[in-house]
Design a protein around this motif. Sequence first.
Motif, PDB file in Angstrom:
ATOM      1  N   GLU A  51     -35.608  23.466 -77.266  1.00 57.05           N
ATOM      2  CA  GLU A  51     -36.713  22.682 -77.808  1.00 57.05           C
ATOM      3  C   GLU A  51     -36.748  21.278 -77.196  1.00 57.05           C
ATOM      4  O   GLU A  51     -37.816  20.709 -76.991  1.00 57.05           O
ATOM      5  N   LEU A  52     -35.573  20.725 -76.903  1.00 56.75           N
ATOM      6  CA  LEU A  52     -35.536  19.430 -76.217  1.00 56.75           C
ATOM      7  C   LEU A  52     -36.212  19.524 -74.859  1.00 56.75           C
ATOM      8  O   LEU A  52     -36.907  18.604 -74.429  1.00 56.75           O
ATOM      9  N   ALA A  53     -36.022  20.651 -74.170  1.00 53.52           N
ATOM     10  CA  ALA A  53     -36.655  20.843 -72.862  1.00 53.52           C
ATOM     11  C   ALA A  53     -38.175  20.862 -72.991  1.00 53.52           C
ATOM     12  O   ALA A  53     -38.884  20.271 -72.174  1.00 53.52           O
ATOM     13  N   VAL A  54     -38.674  21.527 -74.020  1.00 52.39           N
ATOM     14  CA  VAL A  54     -40.124  21.579 -74.241  1.00 52.39           C
ATOM     15  C   VAL A  54     -40.653  20.174 -74.532  1.00 52.39           C
ATOM     16  O   VAL A  54     -41.690  19.759 -73.999  1.00 52.39           O
ATOM     17  N   LEU A  55     -39.930  19.423 -75.364  1.00 47.42           N
ATOM     18  CA  LEU A  55     -40.335  18.044 -75.668  1.00 47.42           C
ATOM     19  C   LEU A  55     -40.317  17.192 -74.413  1.00 47.42           C
ATOM     20  O   LEU A  55     -41.252  16.428 -74.151  1.00 47.42           O
ATOM     21  N   ALA A  56     -39.262  17.306 -73.627  1.00 49.89           N
ATOM     22  CA  ALA A  56     -39.145  16.502 -72.407  1.00 49.89           C
ATOM     23  C   ALA A  56     -40.302  16.789 -71.457  1.00 49.89           C
ATOM     24  O   ALA A  56     -40.884  15.868 -70.880  1.00 49.89           O
ATOM     25  N   ALA A  57     -40.646  18.063 -71.307  1.00 45.44           N
ATOM     26  CA  ALA A  57     -41.777  18.419 -70.443  1.00 45.44           C
ATOM     27  C   ALA A  57     -43.064  17.800 -70.984  1.00 45.44           C
ATOM     28  O   ALA A  57     -43.914  17.338 -70.222  1.00 45.44           O
ATOM     29  N   ALA A  58     -43.198  17.770 -72.306  1.00 47.00           N
ATOM     30  CA  ALA A  58     -44.388  17.167 -72.919  1.00 47.00           C
ATOM     31  C   ALA A  58     -44.445  15.660 -72.672  1.00 47.00           C
ATOM     32  O   ALA A  58     -45.526  15.090 -72.536  1.00 47.00           O
ATOM     33  N   PHE A  59     -43.288  14.999 -72.597  1.00 51.30           N
ATOM     34  CA  PHE A  59     -43.263  13.556 -72.307  1.00 51.30           C
ATOM     35  C   PHE A  59     -43.998  13.261 -71.008  1.00 51.30           C
ATOM     36  O   PHE A  59     -44.610  12.214 -70.851  1.00 51.30           O
ATOM     37  N   LEU A  60     -43.890  14.171 -70.044  1.00 51.57           N
ATOM     38  CA  LEU A  60     -44.454  13.948 -68.711  1.00 51.57           C
ATOM     39  C   LEU A  60     -45.963  14.167 -68.654  1.00 51.57           C
ATOM     40  O   LEU A  60     -46.578  13.955 -67.612  1.00 51.57           O
ATOM     41  N   GLN A  61     -46.559  14.562 -69.758  1.00 49.96           N
ATOM     42  CA  GLN A  61     -48.007  14.784 -69.802  1.00 49.96           C
ATOM     43  C   GLN A  61     -48.714  13.464 -70.103  1.00 49.96           C
ATOM     44  O   GLN A  61     -49.215  13.236 -71.202  1.00 49.96           O
ATOM     45  N   VAL A  62     -48.721  12.592 -69.095  1.00 48.12           N
ATOM     46  CA  VAL A  62     -49.319  11.261 -69.215  1.00 48.12           C
ATOM     47  C   VAL A  62     -50.089  10.960 -67.934  1.00 48.12           C
ATOM     48  O   VAL A  62     -49.976  11.671 -66.943  1.00 48.12           O
ATOM     49  N   GLY A  68     -46.323   6.989 -65.688  1.00 46.28           N
ATOM     50  CA  GLY A  68     -45.417   7.972 -65.099  1.00 46.28           C
ATOM     51  C   GLY A  68     -43.956   7.566 -65.135  1.00 46.28           C
ATOM     52  O   GLY A  68     -43.090   8.354 -65.527  1.00 46.28           O
ATOM     53  N   ALA A  69     -43.648   6.340 -64.745  1.00 44.11           N
ATOM     54  CA  ALA A  69     -42.252   5.883 -64.721  1.00 44.11           C
ATOM     55  C   ALA A  69     -41.678   5.817 -66.134  1.00 44.11           C
ATOM     56  O   ALA A  69     -40.536   6.231 -66.366  1.00 44.11           O
ATOM     57  N   GLN A  70     -42.466   5.334 -67.072  1.00 43.50           N
ATOM     58  CA  GLN A  70     -42.000   5.258 -68.461  1.00 43.50           C
ATOM     59  C   GLN A  70     -41.707   6.663 -68.997  1.00 43.50           C
ATOM     60  O   GLN A  70     -40.686   6.893 -69.637  1.00 43.50           O
ATOM     61  N   ALA A  71     -42.593   7.603 -68.720  1.00 43.00           N
ATOM     62  CA  ALA A  71     -42.397   8.979 -69.184  1.00 43.00           C
ATOM     63  C   ALA A  71     -41.137   9.578 -68.560  1.00 43.00           C
ATOM     64  O   ALA A  71     -40.343  10.232 -69.238  1.00 43.00           O
ATOM     65  N   ALA A  72     -40.941   9.351 -67.259  1.00 39.65           N
ATOM     66  CA  ALA A  72     -39.753   9.872 -66.580  1.00 39.65           C
ATOM     67  C   ALA A  72     -38.482   9.283 -67.188  1.00 39.65           C
ATOM     68  O   ALA A  72     -37.498   9.998 -67.417  1.00 39.65           O
ATOM     69  N   ASN A  73     -38.496   7.998 -67.473  1.00 36.21           N
ATOM     70  CA  ASN A  73     -37.322   7.366 -68.078  1.00 36.21           C
ATOM     71  C   ASN A  73     -37.059   7.882 -69.484  1.00 36.21           C
ATOM     72  O   ASN A  73     -35.911   7.999 -69.905  1.00 36.21           O
ATOM     73  N   ARG A  74     -38.110   8.243 -70.196  1.00 36.36           N
ATOM     74  CA  ARG A  74     -37.934   8.835 -71.524  1.00 36.36           C
ATOM     75  C   ARG A  74     -37.258  10.200 -71.423  1.00 36.36           C
ATOM     76  O   ARG A  74     -36.407  10.540 -72.244  1.00 36.36           O
ATOM     77  N   VAL A  75     -37.634  10.973 -70.417  1.00 38.39           N
ATOM     78  CA  VAL A  75     -36.991  12.272 -70.189  1.00 38.39           C
ATOM     79  C   VAL A  75     -35.504  12.065 -69.920  1.00 38.39           C
ATOM     80  O   VAL A  75     -34.654  12.778 -70.469  1.00 38.39           O
ATOM     81  N   LEU A  76     -35.186  11.086 -69.101  1.00 32.40           N
ATOM     82  CA  LEU A  76     -33.777  10.843 -68.751  1.00 32.40           C
ATOM     83  C   LEU A  76     -32.992  10.341 -69.969  1.00 32.40           C
ATOM     84  O   LEU A  76     -31.816  10.675 -70.128  1.00 32.40           O
ATOM     85  N   GLU A  77     -33.637   9.570 -70.840  1.00 23.51           N
ATOM     86  CA  GLU A  77     -32.984   9.149 -72.084  1.00 23.51           C
ATOM     87  C   GLU A  77     -32.694  10.369 -72.959  1.00 23.51           C
ATOM     88  O   GLU A  77     -31.607  10.509 -73.519  1.00 23.51           O
ATOM     89  N   LEU A  78     -33.674  11.270 -73.054  1.00 19.36           N
ATOM     90  CA  LEU A  78     -33.484  12.477 -73.852  1.00 19.36           C
ATOM     91  C   LEU A  78     -32.339  13.315 -73.278  1.00 19.36           C
ATOM     92  O   LEU A  78     -31.523  13.842 -74.027  1.00 19.36           O
ATOM     93  N   LEU A  79     -32.257  13.423 -71.960  1.00 21.90           N
ATOM     94  CA  LEU A  79     -31.162  14.174 -71.334  1.00 21.90           C
ATOM     95  C   LEU A  79     -29.815  13.561 -71.711  1.00 21.90           C
ATOM     96  O   LEU A  79     -28.873  14.278 -72.045  1.00 21.90           O
ATOM     97  N   GLN A  80     -29.728  12.257 -71.679  1.00 19.12           N
ATOM     98  CA  GLN A  80     -28.476  11.580 -72.034  1.00 19.12           C
ATOM     99  C   GLN A  80     -28.087  11.891 -73.481  1.00 19.12           C
ATOM    100  O   GLN A  80     -26.930  12.208 -73.773  1.00 19.12           O
ATOM    101  N   VAL A  81     -29.043  11.852 -74.389  1.00  8.26           N
ATOM    102  CA  VAL A  81     -28.775  12.160 -75.794  1.00  8.26           C
ATOM    103  C   VAL A  81     -28.355  13.622 -75.938  1.00  8.26           C
ATOM    104  O   VAL A  81     -27.409  13.944 -76.668  1.00  8.26           O
ATOM    105  N   ALA A  82     -29.045  14.511 -75.225  1.00 12.62           N
ATOM    106  CA  ALA A  82     -28.701  15.937 -75.285  1.00 12.62           C
ATOM    107  C   ALA A  82     -27.269  16.165 -74.818  1.00 12.62           C
ATOM    108  O   ALA A  82     -26.536  16.972 -75.398  1.00 12.62           O
ATOM    109  N   ARG A  83     -26.855  15.459 -73.782  1.00 11.37           N
ATOM    110  CA  ARG A  83     -25.481  15.601 -73.275  1.00 11.37           C
ATOM    111  C   ARG A  83     -24.465  15.140 -74.318  1.00 11.37           C
ATOM    112  O   ARG A  83     -23.372  15.676 -74.405  1.00 11.37           O
ATOM    113  N   GLU A  84     -24.829  14.137 -75.109  1.00  8.44           N
ATOM    114  CA  GLU A  84     -23.928  13.631 -76.147  1.00  8.44           C
ATOM    115  C   GLU A  84     -23.839  14.583 -77.332  1.00  8.44           C
ATOM    116  O   GLU A  84     -22.812  14.660 -77.996  1.00  8.44           O
ATOM    117  N   GLN A  85     -24.920  15.317 -77.608  1.00  8.33           N
ATOM    118  CA  GLN A  85     -24.981  16.136 -78.822  1.00  8.33           C
ATOM    119  C   GLN A  85     -24.662  17.609 -78.602  1.00  8.33           C
ATOM    120  O   GLN A  85     -24.394  18.324 -79.558  1.00  8.33           O
TER     121      GLN A  85
END
Length: 136
Positions: A51-62, A68-85
Motif C-alpha cells: 500500500e505504501l508503494a501505491v501511495l508513493a506512486a500517487a505522490f508523483l501524480q503532480v 515534480g521535485a517536491q513529489a519525488a522527495n516525498r517518495v524518498l521520505e516515504l521509502l526511508q520511513v518504510a525502511r524503518e518500519q
Amino acid sequence: SGRVARDLPPLPTASEVRSAIESVSKCRNGGVAWTLYRTLRQAGVQVAPPELAVLAAAFLQVDKEVNGAQAANRVLELLQVAREQHPSPGVALLKVASKAHASLGEPDAVLQLASEASELLSGLTSQERRRDSQVL
C-alpha cells in the motif's frame, strides 16, 4: 481540554486503509495522496509496503514542472520511513523510488535501488514475484 485516549475513534482497519489508498490513487492528485499519508502517519497507523508503494506512486501524480521535485522527495521520505518500519520496503516501492531518483537526475541512486530490487526478487518465489510486480 485534551481528549482522553478512550474518547478517540478507533484506528482504521487494514482493509479501510487499503480502500482509502486505492480511492486516493484514482484521484490522480499527488497532494491528496500526501495528505492521506501524513494523516495516517500522524495517527500512528501502520501501512504495509504494497500500500505504501501505491501511495508513493500517487505522490508523483503532480504537475512535474511545478511540483515534480517536491513529489519525488516525498517518495524518498516515504521509502526511508518504510525502511524503518518494515524488514523490506518491497520491490514495488523500490520501483517508485527509482522513478523519483530518476526524475531528480540521480542515476547512481537509481542503480542502487535496482540492485536492491533485483536481490529482493531473487529471494522470492515466482508467485511472490508476480504479486510484487503487479502492485503498480
